[in-house]
Design an enzyme around this catalytic site. Structure first.
Site, mmCIF file in Angstrom:
data_model
loop_
_atom_site.group_PDB
_atom_site.id
_atom_site.type_symbol
_atom_site.label_atom_id
_atom_site.label_comp_id
_atom_site.label_asym_id
_atom_site.label_seq_id
_atom_site.Cartn_x
_atom_site.Cartn_y
_atom_site.Cartn_z
ATOM 1 C CB THR A 18 -1.088 -0.041 1.111
ATOM 2 O OG1 THR A 18 -1.573 -1.294 1.347
ATOM 3 C CG2 THR A 18 -2.000 1.182 1.143
ATOM 4 C CB SER A 113 3.456 4.380 8.256
ATOM 5 O OG SER A 113 2.432 5.128 8.665
ATOM 6 C CG HIS A 114 0.764 2.813 11.421
ATOM 7 N ND1 HIS A 114 1.005 3.216 10.044
ATOM 8 C CD2 HIS A 114 0.269 1.573 11.403
ATOM 9 C CE1 HIS A 114 0.414 2.224 9.072
ATOM 10 N NE2 HIS A 114 -0.178 1.091 10.229
ATOM 11 C CG ASP A 277 2.077 8.224 11.379
ATOM 12 O OD1 ASP A 277 2.396 9.421 11.168
ATOM 13 O OD2 ASP A 277 2.105 7.315 10.510
ATOM 14 C CG ASP A 279 5.242 8.484 8.036
ATOM 15 O OD1 ASP A 279 4.412 8.167 9.082
ATOM 16 O OD2 ASP A 279 4.911 8.164 6.943
ATOM 17 C CG ASP A 281 1.728 9.354 6.999
ATOM 18 O OD1 ASP A 281 1.842 8.971 8.293
ATOM 19 O OD2 ASP A 281 2.066 8.861 5.820
ATOM 20 N NE ARG A 282 -1.587 5.679 9.312
ATOM 21 C CZ ARG A 282 -2.069 4.338 9.300
ATOM 22 N NH1 ARG A 282 -2.549 4.181 10.529
ATOM 23 N NH2 ARG A 282 -2.056 3.631 8.444
ATOM 24 C CB THR A 344 -6.922 1.485 0.907
ATOM 25 O OG1 THR A 344 -8.291 0.995 1.586
ATOM 26 C CG2 THR A 344 -6.408 1.494 2.210
ATOM 27 C CD GLU A 363 -5.901 6.222 2.797
ATOM 28 O OE1 GLU A 363 -6.489 5.093 2.463
ATOM 29 O OE2 GLU A 363 -4.692 6.352 3.183
ATOM 30 C CE LYS A 376 -1.391 8.060 5.998
ATOM 31 N NZ LYS A 376 -1.474 7.113 5.086
ATOM 32 N NE ARG A 496 -5.837 -2.350 7.537
ATOM 33 C CZ ARG A 496 -4.813 -2.225 8.442
ATOM 34 N NH1 ARG A 496 -5.187 -2.773 9.579
ATOM 35 N NH2 ARG A 496 -3.682 -2.172 8.346
HETATM 36 C C1 G1P Z 1 -3.045 1.172 6.015
HETATM 37 C C2 G1P Z 1 -4.075 2.010 6.063
HETATM 38 C C3 G1P Z 1 -4.328 2.836 4.628
HETATM 39 C C4 G1P Z 1 -3.047 3.746 4.626
HETATM 40 C C5 G1P Z 1 -1.642 3.079 4.786
HETATM 41 C C6 G1P Z 1 -0.671 3.612 4.643
HETATM 42 O O1 G1P Z 1 -2.902 0.402 4.786
HETATM 43 O O2 G1P Z 1 -5.561 1.055 5.891
HETATM 44 O O3 G1P Z 1 -5.331 3.680 4.746
HETATM 45 O O4 G1P Z 1 -3.189 4.620 3.293
HETATM 46 O O5 G1P Z 1 -1.920 1.867 5.848
HETATM 47 O O6 G1P Z 1 -0.492 4.623 5.997
HETATM 48 P P1 G1P Z 1 -3.333 -1.157 4.729
HETATM 49 O O7 G1P Z 1 -2.399 -1.779 5.678
HETATM 50 O O8 G1P Z 1 -4.875 -1.186 5.301
HETATM 51 O O9 G1P Z 1 -2.981 -1.769 3.412
HETATM 52 ZN ZN ZN Z 2 2.414 7.247 8.476
#
Ligand code: G1P
Ligand code: ZN
Length: 543
Positions: A18, A113-114, A277, A279, A281-282, A344, A363, A376, A496
């Site tokens: 993603t 990211s997170h 988060d 990095d 962006d959240r 997504t 999102e 974001k 999910r």
């Molecule tokens: C997840 C989130 C999605 C976001 C992505 C990157 O992806 O659901 O909205 O863009 O992290 O931060 P997923 O793990 O669902 O593919």
């Molecule tokens: Zn992030």
């Protein structure tokens, strides 16, 4: 300095998900793993000769080592320059901004990211293009193809570049500029919002808590909120980025930002709480005893964006990812603007933003942003909220109550089943997919299915098509359940399950989300047979 050409061979599992490639840190540290992927990016984008690239990350474990490798490979591949955040630090939105501001060929963003950081946690790398946004599906497909065909990579032998000192040095023919990671971004924020009004709000005694979760936004939030806008010292907590995020899970939601939630629901809580988060962006938004779901936050921002100077002339349109609730659709409809539903992942907003079709997008996974960058942006969302609070003089709870009164309330929740065996997760998805056509008309848990399909998206700007983007089941009265597999995990599969129900009757706008969504949860579990197929009787995380 002669570039070395190192023989290598394809390494399995380098398919970007993603948001770039995410793996266990130890996997990224294996011989050739990082080098193969970096060379594949370079080859996938058609080379970097003569280009300047931005490089930076969220400061997690291996960030600095990986940057040294990327710089040596950029030098060997003929790039002209690299713009690097001091200490190797750049939040994802700040990197996006630098890519755009400097007119560069794109950038390498190092982050998972997170996801937790550390040698036993996660690492990630993604490439953003010259528009500052995540590489498109077409480009990531080329990068993946390159990982499968690679036979060699190029790298120079050199001493480490000093990442801590602002200024320009050279690495072979590559000019490396170390920049303050906060300055350009802070300037951009000041150009968008009414800092005077926000300053006056803080001066009037308004209290805020911002939890940087030991991640990258610490320095940004401290500089902007405390040093520039006059929020009290101590407004920003956990503000020093650490390689393992203080051993935490830097995902701003009520589960992982529990300390902040407890404070906001406790006695004498601040007026406004927010978190970001790994990095940056959240974002998570929480008022005094009032959590705001990301889907609701997007709707609220769309409804009130005009209060900020950058959006005073209204919005061109809005976009949300498919699993995000329909709350923003209702605001857009009232404003007479278009609302796009995309798959997504932020990469799908890029074409709409570039074409000027949308101004705001978001999102359900705590991401909101606008056309100011192509990612974001956590702190941006917080500042827009602050601008709205300052301009309206209302509390978070009052703003939300008014939004629900005007548009109805989309109760919303996401249930994550993590680390499910891949076969079992596929069985859930395949089984449900096979039954989709038979579902309309089915009665379950007191609800009637009105539609069931697999989401596919035709990009209205570049005409590309993305298929298999999640299974949707709609119910009479505007409820919906969505199933998809995560594309960012590093072990097993994550299912999910997204649940939503629109409520418009004035006396039912104040229920606990759990109560309001109970029938939808029951229907989704029955229709998917998730518990029996996975052996799980409850989700790991509910947000
Ligand atoms: C997840 C989130 C999605 C976001 C992505 C990157 O992806 O659901 O909205 O863009 O992290 O931060 P997923 O793990 O669902 O593919
Ligand atoms: Zn992030």
């Amino acid at each position: 300095m002669q570039p070395d050409t190192v023989a290598t061979q394809p390494i399995a599992g380098q398919k970007p998900g993603t948001s770039g490639l995410r793996k266990k840190t130890r996997t990224f540290m294996e011989p050739h793993f990082l080098e193969n992927y970096v060379q594949s990016i370079i080859d996938g984008i058609g080379g970097v000769v003569g280009q300047t690239l931005v490089v930076g990350g969220d400061g997690r474990y291996f960030n600095d080592r990986a940057i040294q490798v990327i710089l040596r490979m950029l030098a060997a591949n003929g790039a002209a320059g690299a713009v690097v955040g001091q200490g190797g630090i750049l939040s994802t939105p700040a990197a996006s901004h630098l890519i755009r501001k400097r007119g560069t060929g794109g950038g390498f963003i190092l982050s998972a990211s997170h996801n937790p950081g550390g040698i036993d946690a996660d690492f990630g790398l993604k490439f953003n293009g010259p528009n500052g946004g995540p590489a498109s599906e077409g480009v990531t497909a080329k990068i993946f193809a390159a990982t499968e065909a690679i036979t060699e990579y190029r790298i120079v032998e050199a001493q480490d570049v000093d990442l801590d000192t602002i200024g320009t040095s050279t690495l072979g023919d590559l000019s490396v500029e170390i920049v303050n990671p906060v300055a350009d971004y802070a300037e951009l924020m000041e150009s968008l919002f009414d800092f005077g009004k926000i300053r006056a709000l803080f001066a009037s005694g308004f209290r805020m808590r911002f939890d940087a979760m030991h991640a990258v936004t610490g320095p940004y939030a401290t500089a902007i909120l405390e040093d520039t806008l006059g929020a009290a010292t101590g407004t920003v907590i956990n503000g020093t980025p650490s390689p393992d995020f203080g051993q935490g899970h830097p995902d701003p939601n009520p589960v992982w930002a529990k300390t902040l939630m407890d404070e906001m629901y406790g006695d004498d809580s601040p007026d406004f709480g927010a978190a970001s988060d790994g990095d940056g962006d959240r974002n998570m938004i929480v008022g005094r005893r009032q959590y705001v779901t990301p889907s609701d936050s997007l709707a609220l921002l769309a409804a009130h964006a005009h209060r900020a100077p950058a959006y005073a002339n209204g919005l061109a349109g809005v976009a949300r990812s498919m699993p995000t609730s329909g709350a923003v659709d209702r605001v857009a409809e009232a404003q007479g603007i278009d609302c796009y539903e995309t798959p997504t992942g932020w990469k799908f907003f890029g074409t709409l933003l570039d074409a000027g079709k949308v101004t705001l997008c978001g999102e359900e996974s705590a991401g909101t942003g606008s056309d100011h960058v192509r990612e974001k942006d956590g702190l941006w969302a917080v500042l827009l909220w602050l601008n709205i609070l300052a301009d309206s003089g209302q509390s978070v709870a009052d703003l939300m109550a008014a939004l629900w009164r005007d548009f109805g309330r989309c109760y919303y929740s996401r249930h994550d089943y993590e680390d499910v065996e891949v076969d079992k997760a596929n069985a859930v998805m395949d089984g449900l997919r096979a039954r989709l056509a038979t579902l309309p008309g089915t009665q379950v848990a007191g609800l009637t299915v009105t539609f069931a399909d697999e989401f596919a998206y035709d990009d209205p700007v570049d005409g590309s098509r993305a298929e298999a983007q999640g299974l949707r089941i709609g119910f009479e009265g505007g409820a919906r359940a969505v199933f998809r597999l995560s594309g960012t995990g590093t072990v097993g599969a994550t299912i999910r399950m997204y649940l939503e129900r629109l409520e418009t009757s004035a006396d039912a706008l104040d229920q606990p989300a759990e109560t309001a969504l109970r029938p939808v949860v029951d229907a989704a579990l029955t229709l998917s047979d998730l518990a029996a197929l996975t052996g799980r009787d409850s989700p790991n995380v509910i947000t």
